[in-house]
Design an enzyme around this catalytic site. Structure first.
Site, PDB file in Angstrom:
ATOM      1  N   TYR A   1     -36.568 -14.241   0.120  1.00 20.12           N
ATOM      2  CA  TYR A   1     -35.482 -13.280   0.303  1.00 20.12           C
ATOM      3  C   TYR A   1     -34.640 -13.056  -0.943  1.00 20.12           C
ATOM      4  O   TYR A   1     -33.772 -12.195  -0.942  1.00 20.12           O
ATOM      5  CB  TYR A   1     -34.567 -13.734   1.451  1.00 20.12           C
ATOM      6  CG  TYR A   1     -35.085 -13.352   2.823  1.00 20.12           C
ATOM      7  CD1 TYR A   1     -36.185 -13.994   3.362  1.00 20.12           C
ATOM      8  CD2 TYR A   1     -34.467 -12.358   3.567  1.00 20.12           C
ATOM      9  CE1 TYR A   1     -36.670 -13.655   4.608  1.00 20.12           C
ATOM     10  CE2 TYR A   1     -34.945 -12.007   4.818  1.00 20.12           C
ATOM     11  CZ  TYR A   1     -36.043 -12.652   5.336  1.00 20.12           C
ATOM     12  OH  TYR A   1     -36.511 -12.300   6.570  1.00 20.12           O
TER      13      TYR A   1
ATOM     14  N   LYS B   1     -45.974 -24.314   5.380  1.00 17.77           N
ATOM     15  CA  LYS B   1     -47.372 -23.950   5.134  1.00 17.77           C
ATOM     16  C   LYS B   1     -47.807 -24.713   3.892  1.00 17.77           C
ATOM     17  O   LYS B   1     -48.312 -24.145   2.922  1.00 17.77           O
ATOM     18  CB  LYS B   1     -47.483 -22.437   4.872  1.00 17.77           C
ATOM     19  CG  LYS B   1     -47.917 -21.582   6.035  1.00 17.77           C
ATOM     20  CD  LYS B   1     -49.117 -22.044   6.817  1.00 17.77           C
ATOM     21  CE  LYS B   1     -50.417 -21.500   6.285  1.00 17.77           C
ATOM     22  NZ  LYS B   1     -51.568 -21.894   7.173  1.00 17.77           N
TER      23      LYS B   1
ATOM     24  N   ASP C   1     -47.966 -21.855  11.525  1.00 16.84           N
ATOM     25  CA  ASP C   1     -48.880 -21.086  12.383  1.00 16.84           C
ATOM     26  C   ASP C   1     -49.120 -21.843  13.697  1.00 16.84           C
ATOM     27  O   ASP C   1     -49.075 -21.257  14.790  1.00 16.84           O
ATOM     28  CB  ASP C   1     -50.203 -20.740  11.665  1.00 16.84           C
ATOM     29  CG  ASP C   1     -50.823 -21.904  10.903  1.00 16.84           C
ATOM     30  OD1 ASP C   1     -50.195 -22.987  10.829  1.00 16.84           O
ATOM     31  OD2 ASP C   1     -51.943 -21.738  10.381  1.00 16.84           O
TER      32      ASP C   1
ATOM     33  N   ASP D   1     -37.079 -16.465  10.130  1.00 17.46           N
ATOM     34  CA  ASP D   1     -36.901 -15.104  10.642  1.00 17.46           C
ATOM     35  C   ASP D   1     -37.950 -14.805  11.712  1.00 17.46           C
ATOM     36  O   ASP D   1     -37.641 -14.351  12.817  1.00 17.46           O
ATOM     37  CB  ASP D   1     -37.007 -14.104   9.485  1.00 17.46           C
ATOM     38  CG  ASP D   1     -36.891 -12.672   9.970  1.00 17.46           C
ATOM     39  OD1 ASP D   1     -35.982 -12.404  10.778  1.00 17.46           O
ATOM     40  OD2 ASP D   1     -37.708 -11.825   9.561  1.00 17.46           O
TER      41      ASP D   1
ATOM     42  N   ASP E   1     -37.701 -14.607  16.203  1.00 20.95           N
ATOM     43  CA  ASP E   1     -38.008 -13.459  17.068  1.00 20.95           C
ATOM     44  C   ASP E   1     -38.966 -13.916  18.171  1.00 20.95           C
ATOM     45  O   ASP E   1     -38.839 -13.520  19.336  1.00 20.95           O
ATOM     46  CB  ASP E   1     -38.618 -12.294  16.276  1.00 20.95           C
ATOM     47  CG  ASP E   1     -37.568 -11.247  15.879  1.00 20.95           C
ATOM     48  OD1 ASP E   1     -36.402 -11.626  15.654  1.00 20.95           O
ATOM     49  OD2 ASP E   1     -37.917 -10.048  15.795  1.00 20.95           O
TER      50      ASP E   1
HETATM   51  C1  IPM Z   1     -32.574 -11.040  10.767  1.00 24.18           C
HETATM   52  C2  IPM Z   1     -33.135  -9.750  10.179  1.00 24.18           C
HETATM   53  C3  IPM Z   1     -32.929  -9.683   8.678  1.00 24.18           C
HETATM   54  C4  IPM Z   1     -33.667 -10.855   8.065  1.00 24.18           C
HETATM   55  C5  IPM Z   1     -33.363  -8.351   8.055  1.00 24.18           C
HETATM   56  C6  IPM Z   1     -32.548  -7.202   8.604  1.00 24.18           C
HETATM   57  C7  IPM Z   1     -33.283  -8.354   6.559  1.00 24.18           C
HETATM   58  O1  IPM Z   1     -34.458  -9.585  10.541  1.00 24.18           O
HETATM   59  O2  IPM Z   1     -31.379 -11.317  10.561  1.00 24.18           O
HETATM   60  O3  IPM Z   1     -33.302 -11.728  11.462  1.00 24.18           O
HETATM   61  O4  IPM Z   1     -34.880 -10.763   7.812  1.00 24.18           O
HETATM   62  O5  IPM Z   1     -33.024 -11.874   7.824  1.00 24.18           O
HETATM   63 MN    MN Z   2     -35.154 -11.020  12.001  1.00 24.04          MN
END
Ligand code: IPM
Ligand code: MN
Ligand code: NAD
Length: 353
Positions: A134, A185, A218, A242, A246
């Protein structure tokens, strides 16, 4: 205590409007909170080119205790310049190295896994938040030609890796968690993740009562879908954190349920950033359908951070009841709109339940 509020783009404004009512309630009830509304996001950027001005950054750093952010991302700004300046401006600029993302299912109904219940989904991901891929180092060469090259460097420092790992262990120690997993990884990324691997087991020696386990990221994705119950605390790098959160959000009932805090874990007196895990969800924007619970739980994390952990528990109980009674949006099995969920939550908060 000054709390800066940036509703941001898309559904950000709609969900933060509901979270804000909760915050205003606590203000009225006498908690020493002061709010500061910031007009930052895609609209502002498109209006006058402003993303994250230095005077705002300075006041956030110098005076604020917390920032509440909705989400950033707008199809009218395809390069996401404003989002990166604001979000990374705070995460990197304020050195908020731990992105703390609880993956906790509040209700059995929300867990999409066969033969699993809410009891099985209760972990916290500590995502490194100031390094990794990042950082934006790299570049493009021969762009637009058949020979083009694109490079993003993955930056991992001993200091950065170690402090994040230690934050995970400290969390385990103070929250009675027995296991910390580190997801990497190292089989493929032999430089960067060898550092993670070595550092993890070195820090683990300082915490003899806590089991330290390594898992490839993974395989972690596989295990989380098969049976998330063994996982309590997961430490990992920026990008994997990240992605894994999700996936984690899906185990909680979707992104509408996932809250997060970005903190400088060794100095909690520093200003911290609180945001739901979800983005601006452009297709949902303006329709009063976005789930505000992630943002209300995020306010809970903020209140706990500022010294009122019992209010975080109260908000979590109220959100759990909202799910149970189906006083919630469609993504989590209800039929209410964003504002109506906010109304119900506020009636519970005001009744002191
Ligand atoms: C998160 C988002 C951000 C990230 C994006 C918007 C850059 O996906 O906060 O999870 O990848 O950190
Ligand atoms: Mn995210
Ligand atoms: P998203 O999180 O906006 O949406 C992913 C999915 O989750 C969609 O199906 C959406 O409808 C659903 N969803 C998200 N929040 C919800 C809520 N509160 N209630 C109900 N459903 C919800 O991710 P995306 O579509 O990949 O990204 C959209 C924009 O948001 C992009 O510009 C992205 O860069 C940005 N983004 C910003 C942040 C942030 O500001 N912290 C985080 C993630 C994505």
């Amino acid at each position: 205590m000054l709390v800066a509020i940036i509703p941001g783009d898309g559904i950000g404004g709609e969900v933060i409007a509901q979270a804000r009512r909760v915050l205003d309630h606590y203000k009225k009830r006498g908690l020493p909170l002061e709010t500061w509304d910031l007009d930052l996001g895609a609209d502002r950027y498109l209006r006058d080119g402003t993303t994250y001005p230095p005077e705002v950054a300075d006041r956030i750093r110098g005076e604020a205790r917390a920032v509440l952010l909705g989400a950033l991302g707008d199809p009218r700004v395809p390069g996401l310049e404003h989002a990166r300046d604001i979000l990374f401006g705070m995460r990197f600029g304020l050195d908020l190295y731990a992105n703390v993302r609880p993956v906790k299912a509040l209700h059995d109904r929300l867990v999409p896994l066969k033969d699993r219940s809410a009891r099985d989904v209760d972990l916290v991901v500590f995502r490194e938040n100031t390094e990794g891929i990042y950082v934006g180092m790299g570049g493009q060469f021969k762009r637009g030609t058949p020979d083009e090259v694109a490079i993003n460097e993955d930056v991992n420092t001993r200091k950065g890796v170690e402090r994040l790992i230690r934050a995970g262990f400290e969390h385990a120690r103070t929250h009675g968690r027995k296991t910390v997993h580190m997801a990497d990884k190292s089989n493929a990324m032999k430089h960067a993740h060898e550092l993670w691997h070595r550092c993890f087991f070195e820090v683990a020696r300082e915490y003899p009562g806590i089991a330290a386990k390594h898992v490839y990221v993974d395989a972690l994705c596989l295990y989380l879908v098969q049976d998330p119950s063994p996982f309590e605390v997961v430490v990992t790098c920026n990008l994997f954190g990240d992605i894994v959160t999700d996936l984690g959000a899906a185990l909680q009932g979707g992104l509408g349920m996932a809250a997060s805090a970005n903190v400088h874990a060794t100095d909690p007196s520093r200003v911290a950033l609180f945001e739901p895990v979800h983005g601006s969800a452009p297709p949902l924007a303006g329709k009063d359908v976005a789930n505000p619970i992630a943002s209300v739980l995020t306010v809970g994390m903020m209140l706990a951070h500022l010294g009122w952990p019992e209010e975080e528990q109260r908000l979590e109980r109220i959100c759990t009841r909202a799910i149970d009674l189906r006083m919630c949006t469609r993504d989590v099995g209800g039929e209410l709109g964003t504002r109506a969920v906010g109304d119900w939550i506020m009636s519970e908060v005001e009744a002191g339940r």
